[in-house]
Design a protein around this motif. Structure first.
Motif, mmCIF file in Angstrom:
data_model
loop_
_atom_site.group_PDB
_atom_site.id
_atom_site.type_symbol
_atom_site.label_atom_id
_atom_site.label_comp_id
_atom_site.label_asym_id
_atom_site.label_seq_id
_atom_site.Cartn_x
_atom_site.Cartn_y
_atom_site.Cartn_z
ATOM 1 N N ARG A 161 -2.361 -2.119 6.937
ATOM 2 C CA ARG A 161 -1.351 -2.917 6.241
ATOM 3 C C ARG A 161 -1.191 -2.511 4.782
ATOM 4 N NH1 ARG A 161 1.989 -5.758 9.713
ATOM 5 N NH2 ARG A 161 0.745 -6.450 11.501
ATOM 6 N N ARG A 162 -2.309 -2.280 4.100
ATOM 7 C CA ARG A 162 -2.237 -1.890 2.690
ATOM 8 C C ARG A 162 -2.229 -0.374 2.510
ATOM 9 N NH1 ARG A 162 -4.233 -6.003 -1.695
ATOM 10 N NH2 ARG A 162 -2.115 -5.445 -2.279
ATOM 11 N N ARG A 163 -2.423 0.356 3.589
ATOM 12 C CA ARG A 163 -2.427 1.819 3.552
ATOM 13 C C ARG A 163 -3.406 2.336 2.498
ATOM 14 N NH1 ARG A 163 -0.087 2.693 8.382
ATOM 15 N NH2 ARG A 163 1.895 1.603 8.553
ATOM 16 N N ASP A 164 -4.588 1.775 2.507
ATOM 17 C CA ASP A 164 -5.594 2.120 1.501
ATOM 18 C C ASP A 164 -6.890 2.515 2.214
ATOM 19 O OD1 ASP A 164 -7.330 2.328 -0.625
ATOM 20 O OD2 ASP A 164 -6.619 0.510 -1.620
ATOM 21 N N PRO A 165 -6.960 3.739 2.729
ATOM 22 C CA PRO A 165 -8.164 4.149 3.464
ATOM 23 C C PRO A 165 -9.408 4.224 2.582
ATOM 24 C CG PRO A 165 -6.715 6.023 3.095
ATOM 25 C CD PRO A 165 -5.948 4.806 2.665
#
Length: 354
Positions: free
Chosen positions: A302-306
């Protein structure tokens, strides 16, 4: 043929029906359910079908001076139309109907018998509450069984000894029809009356729980209430109950409520709000792996923060070594994403502000 004690003939358009009428003292109910009729039946079989008919029915209605309790009895099958007509007359003054498993058993049997007697097969007041459904929704987590005997003991706080099991009611009635008398018939009829009295008190207790007015409710109780309210479409009440459940500082139910709220926030598009909630939950529910997994999924998809998702997963592997192997594929996938995005692991910062 023997007539049970207290029963008298009452006239109906289909002949006389046998009825017993009493007015019993009724303690103040808080909240009061209003003008509701409570119904419990005894039938010639427990499987339903066209061959099953009602041989006894108890109807209770709270009135100004107490509890009006009427009971109908069928001394022979030929008097069934009179019993059914008298039953309709007893239910007619009420604005609603409450039963225990009546939606699945009592009402279908009665509708079949009314239709077969060429009467209206539907009640004038369609509002019906099945108390068994409410008990299962609100108390299943506290009781192994939800039958009326267990409910009386665990929720209403009293036990009663039935000389004859209710499951033997058909056999007792057939003995009565064959011999004109059964020594256990009075016990079955008393069982029927006590059942319907219990429904009155149970309904008030369930209404109090539905209003969230029970001071003894813990996180599991609020969670059950929130789920029930959401299923019924009362979203505002559902949110309030889930927030109350999540407000407890520990416990599986409180964590489950918080996870439920986070999913609802995601569906509403409040991704940042869900992230903040899950971050706080990681502090309060550090022993619950579900919270870490939920936040890792949120950060990754959802936040595209791996980067931060990888931090959460690696921290979970340290805190839950028994789940490290299960989490390893997720960690490897996130690590590959980090490497593709920003170069080597040496450039990866394990603490990135929100």
């Amino acid at each position: 043929m023997y007539t049970p004690r207290g029963f008298e003939a009452v006239a109906t358009p289909y002949g006389d029906a046998l009825m017993r009428q009493d007015v019993l003292p009724l303690p103040a109910l808080e909240p009061h359910p209003g003008n509701v009729a409570y119904l419990d039946t005894e039938t010639t079989g427990l499987s339903g079908g066209a061959g099953t008919y009602v041989f006894a029915a108890a109807i209770a209605r709270p009135i100004d001076c107490g509890l009006r309790l009427a009971q109908l009895f069928l001394p022979n099958p030929g008097m069934e139309p009179a019993l059914l007509a008298a039953l309709q007359d007893e239910l007619a003054p009420a604005f609603g109907l409450a039963t225990f498993n009546g939606g699945s058993f009592d009402l279908p049997v009665l509708r079949t018998r009314w239709v077969m007697a060429r009467m209206n097969g539907e009640l004038d007041h369609p509002r019906h509450v099945d108390l068994l459904t409410l008990v299962r929704s609100l108390y299943r987590h506290r009781m192994e069984q939800c039958n009326l005997r267990t409910v009386e003991e665990r929720l209403l706080g009293y036990e009663r000894e039935d000389p004859v099991s209710g499951a033997l009611a058909p056999e007792v009635y057939f003995d009565y029809l064959q011999a004109g008398y059964s020594p256990n018939l009075e016990s079955i009829l008393e069982h029927n009356r006590l059942d319907v009295i219990s429904l009155v008190h149970l309904h008030s207790l369930l209404m109090r729980r539905l209003q969230g007015a029970d001071g003894a409710m813990d996180a599991a109780d609020w969670l059950a209430l929130g789920r029930h309210r959401f299923r019924r479409g009362a979203r505002a009440d559902g949110w309030r109950a889930l927030r109350n459940a999540a407000g407890f500082s520990s416990g599986d139910a409180a964590a489950t409520a918080g996870l439920w709220i986070s999913r609802r926030l995601v569906r509403r598009g409040s991704i940042a709000g869900a992230d903040r909630l899950l971050k706080r939950m990681e502090e309060h529910f550090s022993e619950d792996l579900r919270v870490a997994l939920a936040r890792a999924r949120l950060l990754e998809w959802r936040r595209r923060d791996p980067h931060r998702a990888l931090t959460v997963v690696e921290d979970a592997q340290r805190r839950f070594p028994e789940a490290a192997a299960e989490l390893e594929p997720r960690r490897e996938r996130l690590e590959r994403k980090v490497l593709r995005r920003g170069g080597g692991r040496e450039s990866f910062q394990t603490s990135i502000p929100d």
